[in-house]
Design a protein around this motif. Structure first.
Motif, PDB file in Angstrom:
ATOM      1  N   LEU A  97      52.851  40.260  41.337  1.00 30.01           N
ATOM      2  CA  LEU A  97      52.130  39.002  41.167  1.00 30.01           C
ATOM      3  C   LEU A  97      51.908  38.714  39.687  1.00 30.01           C
ATOM      4  O   LEU A  97      51.679  39.642  38.897  1.00 30.01           O
ATOM      5  N   VAL A  98      51.940  37.419  39.340  1.00 31.76           N
ATOM      6  CA  VAL A  98      51.683  37.018  37.966  1.00 31.76           C
ATOM      7  C   VAL A  98      50.721  35.845  37.917  1.00 31.76           C
ATOM      8  O   VAL A  98      50.755  34.954  38.767  1.00 31.76           O
ATOM      9  N   LEU A  99      49.859  35.886  36.916  1.00 30.95           N
ATOM     10  CA  LEU A  99      48.958  34.785  36.604  1.00 30.95           C
ATOM     11  C   LEU A  99      48.917  34.687  35.083  1.00 30.95           C
ATOM     12  O   LEU A  99      48.168  35.410  34.421  1.00 30.95           O
ATOM     13  N   PRO A 100      49.772  33.836  34.505  1.00 29.34           N
ATOM     14  CA  PRO A 100      49.843  33.764  33.051  1.00 29.34           C
ATOM     15  C   PRO A 100      48.579  33.183  32.429  1.00 29.34           C
ATOM     16  O   PRO A 100      47.826  32.463  33.088  1.00 29.34           O
ATOM     17  N   GLY A 101      48.382  33.525  31.168  1.00 29.66           N
ATOM     18  CA  GLY A 101      47.219  33.021  30.453  1.00 29.66           C
ATOM     19  C   GLY A 101      45.940  33.661  30.949  1.00 29.66           C
ATOM     20  O   GLY A 101      45.947  34.750  31.516  1.00 29.66           O
ATOM     21  N   MET A 102      44.852  32.966  30.735  1.00 26.51           N
ATOM     22  CA  MET A 102      43.539  33.475  31.125  1.00 26.51           C
ATOM     23  C   MET A 102      42.719  32.307  31.693  1.00 26.51           C
ATOM     24  O   MET A 102      41.827  31.783  31.031  1.00 26.51           O
ATOM     25  N   PRO A 103      43.010  31.883  32.927  1.00 28.74           N
ATOM     26  CA  PRO A 103      42.343  30.706  33.489  1.00 28.74           C
ATOM     27  C   PRO A 103      40.830  30.884  33.616  1.00 28.74           C
ATOM     28  O   PRO A 103      40.354  31.910  34.109  1.00 28.74           O
ATOM     29  N   LEU A 104      40.112  29.872  33.184  1.00 28.52           N
ATOM     30  CA  LEU A 104      38.658  29.870  33.296  1.00 28.52           C
ATOM     31  C   LEU A 104      38.261  30.015  34.762  1.00 28.52           C
ATOM     32  O   LEU A 104      38.774  29.304  35.629  1.00 28.52           O
ATOM     33  N   GLY A 105      37.388  30.958  35.048  1.00 27.83           N
ATOM     34  CA  GLY A 105      36.896  31.172  36.403  1.00 27.83           C
ATOM     35  C   GLY A 105      37.638  32.246  37.172  1.00 27.83           C
ATOM     36  O   GLY A 105      37.190  32.664  38.235  1.00 27.83           O
ATOM     37  N   SER A 106      38.760  32.717  36.636  1.00 31.80           N
ATOM     38  CA  SER A 106      39.462  33.839  37.282  1.00 31.80           C
ATOM     39  C   SER A 106      38.678  35.119  36.990  1.00 31.80           C
ATOM     40  O   SER A 106      37.841  35.155  36.083  1.00 31.80           O
TER      41      SER A 106
END
Length: 132
Positions: free
Chosen positions: A82-91
């Motif tokens: 799994l990937v979630l690039p960046g640093m999303p607010l609220g993650s």
């Protein structure tokens, strides 16, 4: 789970605590070169975040919620992870004091490097904080 992160990254620490709270046993590997684990595990540069995790034969890149990792481990798809690039607010690890969050999508990284949506996390509006 084994997390590769830079020792000075505070949001990575928040994510590790989220994983521990979800019941994962977490080993933290502080590294100066955060790109080396990503390259070794086949994470595309376009999908990079601040930490890279190995769990159950999969790679997990970034601030992916524990619920998504549990689903990955339960369903066992033929994929790299799994990937979630960046640093999303609220993650996880990137929580805002008022509880607000931007919408973000976790993607499944295929064995061939392809990406497809795995889970969607909606935006949330924060609650105003009382003034003192």
């Amino acid at each position: 789970m084994s997390v590769h992160r830079h020792p000075s990254c505070g949001c990575c620490g928040g994510w590790v605590e989220h994983m521990r709270h979800a019941g994962f046993s977490v080993r933290v590997n502080n590294v100066q070169d955060v790109m080396a684990p990503k390259q070794r595990l086949g994470v595309p540069a376009s999908q990079a975040s601040c930490h890279t995790t190995e769990v159950g034969g999969y790679v997990v890149e970034g601030h992916v919620p524990a619920s998504d990792i549990l689903k990955l481990l339960r369903d066992k798809p033929r994929a790299r992870g799994l990937v979630l690039p960046g640093m999303p607010l609220g993650s996880p690890g990137m929580e805002a004091p008022d509880g607000s969050a931007q919408a973000y999508t976790v993607q499944l990284l295929g064995l061939d490097g392809s990406l497809r949506d795995f889970s969607h996390h909606p935006a949330r509006t924060g609650k105003p904080q009382p003034t003192r």
